[in-house]
Design an enzyme around this catalytic site. Sequence first.
Site, PDB file in Angstrom:
ATOM      1  CG  ASP A   1     -73.954 -54.188  15.575  1.00  0.00           C
ATOM      2  OD1 ASP A   1     -74.477 -55.322  15.595  1.00  0.00           O
ATOM      3  OD2 ASP A   1     -74.260 -53.316  14.741  1.00  0.00           O
TER       4      ASP A   1
ATOM      5  CE  LYS B   1     -76.560 -58.878   8.241  1.00  0.00           C
ATOM      6  NZ  LYS B   1     -76.074 -57.614   8.767  1.00  0.00           N
TER       7      LYS B   1
ATOM      8  CE1 TYR C   1     -76.736 -49.551   7.815  1.00  0.00           C
ATOM      9  CE2 TYR C   1     -76.807 -51.925   8.136  1.00  0.00           C
ATOM     10  CZ  TYR C   1     -77.456 -50.741   7.827  1.00  0.00           C
ATOM     11  OH  TYR C   1     -78.799 -50.753   7.531  1.00  0.00           O
TER      12      TYR C   1
HETATM   13  C1  LIG Z   1     -76.840 -56.262   9.110  1.00  0.00           C
HETATM   14  C2  LIG Z   1     -76.376 -55.478  10.259  1.00  0.00           C
HETATM   15  C3  LIG Z   1     -77.245 -54.685  11.029  1.00  0.00           C
HETATM   16  C4  LIG Z   1     -78.675 -54.467  10.637  1.00  0.00           C
HETATM   17  O1  LIG Z   1     -79.410 -55.642  10.676  1.00  0.00           O
HETATM   18  P1  LIG Z   1     -80.799 -55.701   9.857  1.00  0.00           P
HETATM   19  O2  LIG Z   1     -81.334 -57.049  10.192  1.00  0.00           O
HETATM   20  O3  LIG Z   1     -80.447 -55.529   8.420  1.00  0.00           O
HETATM   21  O4  LIG Z   1     -81.648 -54.610  10.369  1.00  0.00           O
HETATM   22  C5  LIG Z   1     -76.749 -54.079  12.156  1.00  0.00           C
HETATM   23  N1  LIG Z   1     -75.463 -54.217  12.516  1.00  0.00           N
HETATM   24  C6  LIG Z   1     -74.605 -54.967  11.812  1.00  0.00           C
HETATM   25  C7  LIG Z   1     -73.198 -55.121  12.276  1.00  0.00           C
HETATM   26  C8  LIG Z   1     -75.030 -55.600  10.649  1.00  0.00           C
HETATM   27  O5  LIG Z   1     -74.154 -56.301   9.936  1.00  0.00           O
END
Ligand SMILES: *Cc1c(COP(=O)(O)O)cnc(C)c1O
Length: 433
Positions: free
Chosen positions: A241, A269, A146
């Site tokens: 990511d 995060k 994701y």
């Molecule tokens: C949480 C997450 C996102 C999205 O971040 P948001 O702050 O919710 O927009 C993107 N990539 C990864 C790997 C994530 O865990």
Amino acid sequence: MILETSCSAELYKESIKYFPGGVNSPVRAFKSVEGTPLFIKKGQGCRIWDEDGNEYIDFCCSWGPLVLGHSHPSIVNAINEQLNNGTSFGAPTKLENELAKLILDNNPFIEKIRFVNSGTEATMSAIRLARGYTGKSKIIKFEGCYHGHADHLLVKAGSGLATFGTSSSAGVPESFANETIVLPLNDVDAVTKAFENYQDQIAAIIIEPVPANNGLLLQDESYLKFLRDICSSNKTLLIFDEVISGFRLGFTGVAGMYNIHPDIITYGKIIGGGLPVGAYGASAEIMSNISPDGDVYQAGTLSGNPIAMAAGIAQITELLKDGFYDKLNTNTSGFVNSINDHCKGKRISVKVFSKGSIFWLSFSDKETIKSASEIDPNGAEKYKVLHKTLLEKGIYLAPSAYEVGFVSSAHSQEDLQKASQLICDSLDEICAP
Ligand SMILES: *Cc1c(COP(=O)(O)O)cnc(C)c1O
């Protein structure tokens, strides 16, 4: 014990009048565990309290950001201090320099960084940067990863032999989805074929190097190195990511753990200390393509917000202290091993997968699960029961079988032993023959 949740229920009744599904982010709605969401009033250390006054040991930790637990005093103080000077200026502040310096001085993989307001913004911008830099348009992503909710990332595998994806959300034009090639994880041949089929068209591979948004699908180090190599030989950028794994699996994330040098890294995060911050970073050369230095446009009214920067600085500073990750990871292993040992002893088909302080409980006795298709969908039914049983015992897990859990430095060994005991008791009840 049946939980008294009338205050949460009342608030939910009201919130569904205001918000789609009563929430501002879908998974909070408890849909996949068929409950109604608990409204949280306060958090302290590893504990949260709902509006009815029920207390829980929290393993959601705001979906990852709270690596120090709730209301850590250094973060609270830093926010309070900055608050007296104003909340936002739309002009540079020295706090942005401070947070950038803390990160860049301790990270050999990126030379420049840009702060944004969420993980979604970070990955969306990283992909625009990769396209701008390479002059190519297609990207490869993986089923089971994701990357936030930007159009070209809400794409799932197409049917049959089609390698480009179909949108996984209404409102995403198929023409956008056609620019995204979706492949299974842990499959060297699939990646090799995609590069053959779309020669000179692939701007970037984006991957969660430790995929933690659809279970915990641990990839082999050799597979990540293969991705690095195939990107290099095709002038394609590799994007890690690390929105979840950054500052979670060590200060330099998975890049540091395996010493693999991606071209662009995204963060989110943890980087904001519980406030909305995301970031993307790369070499100075690649980052020189971002406006105003270059012609890849990306901006933000509240980007680098001083309150959020102050919280980020406070949190990141704690993480740099000697032994921080060793202790966190050792505590997590103890917790995870005690559940796994219990399940093995009692022949319960449950395995807790973990990496660092991330864990995922799967109703399966498979020793490894490396791709989304290997997850047994029947586990979700059992997770539903586990989730409810644990809330009643004062343990708050994420409200979905496909979400991971997080241990913070505020979870003491005593807290973890208590939680592990309650989880094992619940599994005995649920999985009793
Ligand atoms: C949480 C997450 C996102 C999205 O971040 P948001 O702050 O919710 O927009 C993107 N990539 C990864 C790997 C994530 O865990």
